[in-house]
Design an enzyme around this catalytic site. Structure first.
Site, short mmCIF file in Angstrom:
data_model
loop_
_atom_site.label_atom_id
_atom_site.label_comp_id
_atom_site.label_asym_id
_atom_site.label_seq_id
_atom_site.Cartn_x
_atom_site.Cartn_y
_atom_site.Cartn_z
N TYR A 294 44.00 44.34 40.42
CA TYR A 294 43.32 44.68 39.16
C TYR A 294 41.90 44.12 39.14
O TYR A 294 41.56 43.19 39.88
CB TYR A 294 44.11 44.15 37.96
N PHE A 304 35.58 39.54 34.17
CA PHE A 304 36.05 38.19 33.82
C PHE A 304 37.21 37.74 34.70
O PHE A 304 37.50 36.55 34.78
CB PHE A 304 36.45 38.14 32.34
N ASP A 305 37.87 38.68 35.37
CA ASP A 305 38.98 38.30 36.25
C ASP A 305 39.27 39.48 37.18
O ASP A 305 39.06 40.65 36.81
CB ASP A 305 40.23 37.97 35.43
N ILE A 323 49.92 40.08 28.87
CA ILE A 323 49.55 40.56 27.54
C ILE A 323 50.29 41.86 27.25
O ILE A 323 50.73 42.57 28.15
CB ILE A 323 48.01 40.76 27.43
N TYR A 349 44.28 39.36 23.56
CA TYR A 349 44.31 37.97 23.12
C TYR A 349 43.97 37.81 21.65
O TYR A 349 43.95 36.68 21.16
CB TYR A 349 43.34 37.13 23.98
N PHE A 365 40.92 47.35 32.15
CA PHE A 365 41.47 46.96 33.44
C PHE A 365 41.57 48.20 34.34
O PHE A 365 42.06 49.26 33.90
CB PHE A 365 42.88 46.34 33.29
#
Length: 373
Positions: A294, A304-305, A323, A349, A365
């Site tokens: 991902y 961010f990731d 999530i 979140y 994503f």
């Protein structure tokens, strides 16, 4: 017609007159100051001293005169002129058009403190209507030659000449029938005409001969006709292949443009999914242990990731290990498939901020399902 042959230049310094005796005709076109000036305010004048045309060597009667008188005559024959005057900051170069004839002597004098640079070309002043190879003169010599003007001093005795006497037969008598002779001659003519036709057929056209002459290999030898035809065929085949590849590429790009984009689907909680690539394996369902790749991004495109190499990210689908947007958005994917998830803050979140993720952020994503265990 005047033709420039090579570059010519001269550096003239103050107090040192420059003597020029050119091996060929020179045309001076530009006179300029240098990059370094000895006198930044003073004027520098360039003078040319030359001998007047027609003032050549004295006659034979004057050769016996005294040397003092010859020196006085030589000084009287010299003429001085100013080519230009240069002043730093005002006039630093001048364009001129002065021709110095071959084998004549010239003197360049500098009046001032600055060095001057003269530039020009060696030139060829041959008349434009003159044959450079002198063929006209040779032709004229041949035309003037008359055999009648040449007398032969070789005498030949009449006995040495092979002249038949009056008694001998001067004409050959033909004993055979004239019809047979005529038939043989006609057959011979027919064969000759057939041979000529065959030669004309075998003889290539002028265009083909010219083409074969122009085409040469890398070593300078003429290219054989068979090789030429083979190379032309290969060039045409390559050109045809290239056109076909371009056409296929164009059609492929057009098909990709015409291919309808997958429409986003809205799932539970406002999660939107778009399938970029359909997988070929089994579908993921709640409770499966899945392996994922991902890339997570914010609305502004900042990553961010991500997990794009190494050990894949694994979790149990639908068990709350990730999530809510993932538990909802991954269901239905096939192994090998690629999907984009747009997850609102309520399914991510929420009001809580995470490392690199502000509160109330919508997350995007790009995910790929590698396997199901």
């Amino acid at each position: 017609m005047v033709i420039s042959v090579a570059l010519w230049s001269l550096t003239a310094t103050p107090g040192e007159p420059s003597v020029i005796s050119p091996p060929g005709d020179i045309r001076i076109t530009n006179i300029a100051l240098g990059d370094q000036l000895a006198d930044e305010n003073g004027r520098t004048t360039v003078k040319l001293v030359y001998r007047r045309p027609g003032a050549d060597e004295p006659d034979s009667d004057e050769e016996d005169e005294d040397e003092d008188e010859e020196k006085e005559n030589d000084n009287a024959e010299l003429t001085s002129t100013v080519l230009c005057s240069l002043t730093p900051g005002k006039i630093e170069q001048s364009t001129v058009d002065v021709v110095l004839s071959e084998d004549d002597e010239y003197l360049i004098e500098i009046v001032g403190k600055n060095t001057v640079y003269l530039t020009g070309n060696y030139i060829d002043q041959s008349p434009f209507d003159r044959d450079p190879y002198g063929e006209d003169e040779e032709m004229s010599d041949e035309e003037d030659f008359d055999l009648q003007d040449v007398s032969s001093d070789v005498e030949v005795s009449p006995d040495e000449l092979d002249i038949p006497s009056d008694d001998e037969g001067r004409f050959e008598e033909i004993v055979e029938d004239s019809k047979i002779t005529s038939k043989a001659e006609s057959k011979k003519r027919l064969r000759d005409s057939d041979a000529m036709e065959t030669e004309e057929q075998e003889k290539p056209s002028k265009a083909e001969q010219k083409k074969q002459k122009k085409l040469k290999a890398a070593n300078g030898e003429a290219v054989p006709a068979a090789t030429l035809e083979k190379s032309e065929k290969s060039e045409k085949a390559e050109e045809k292949k290239s056109k076909k590849e371009k056409k296929d590429k164009k059609e492929k790009s057009e098909k990709e443009k015409e291919k309808p984009k997958a429409e986003p689907k809205t799932l539970t909680g406002g999660v939107k999914v778009v399938d970029h690539k359909a997988g070929t394996g089994p579908q993921a369902k709640s409770g499966d242990f899945v392996s994922m790749r991902y890339i997570g991004k914010l609305d502004n495109g900042k990553v961010f990731d991500q997990n794009t190499k190494g050990k894949p990210f694994k979790f149990h689908l639908g068990k709350g290990e990730v999530i809510k947007g993932w538990d909802v958005g991954i269901v239905g994917m096939q192994v090998g498939g690629e999907r984009m998830l747009t997850i609102p803050a309520s399914m991510a979140y929420g009001k809580r901020s995470q490392s690199g993720i502000p509160a109330n952020s919508t997350l995007t994503f790009e995910v790929k399902l590698l396997g199901i265990n």
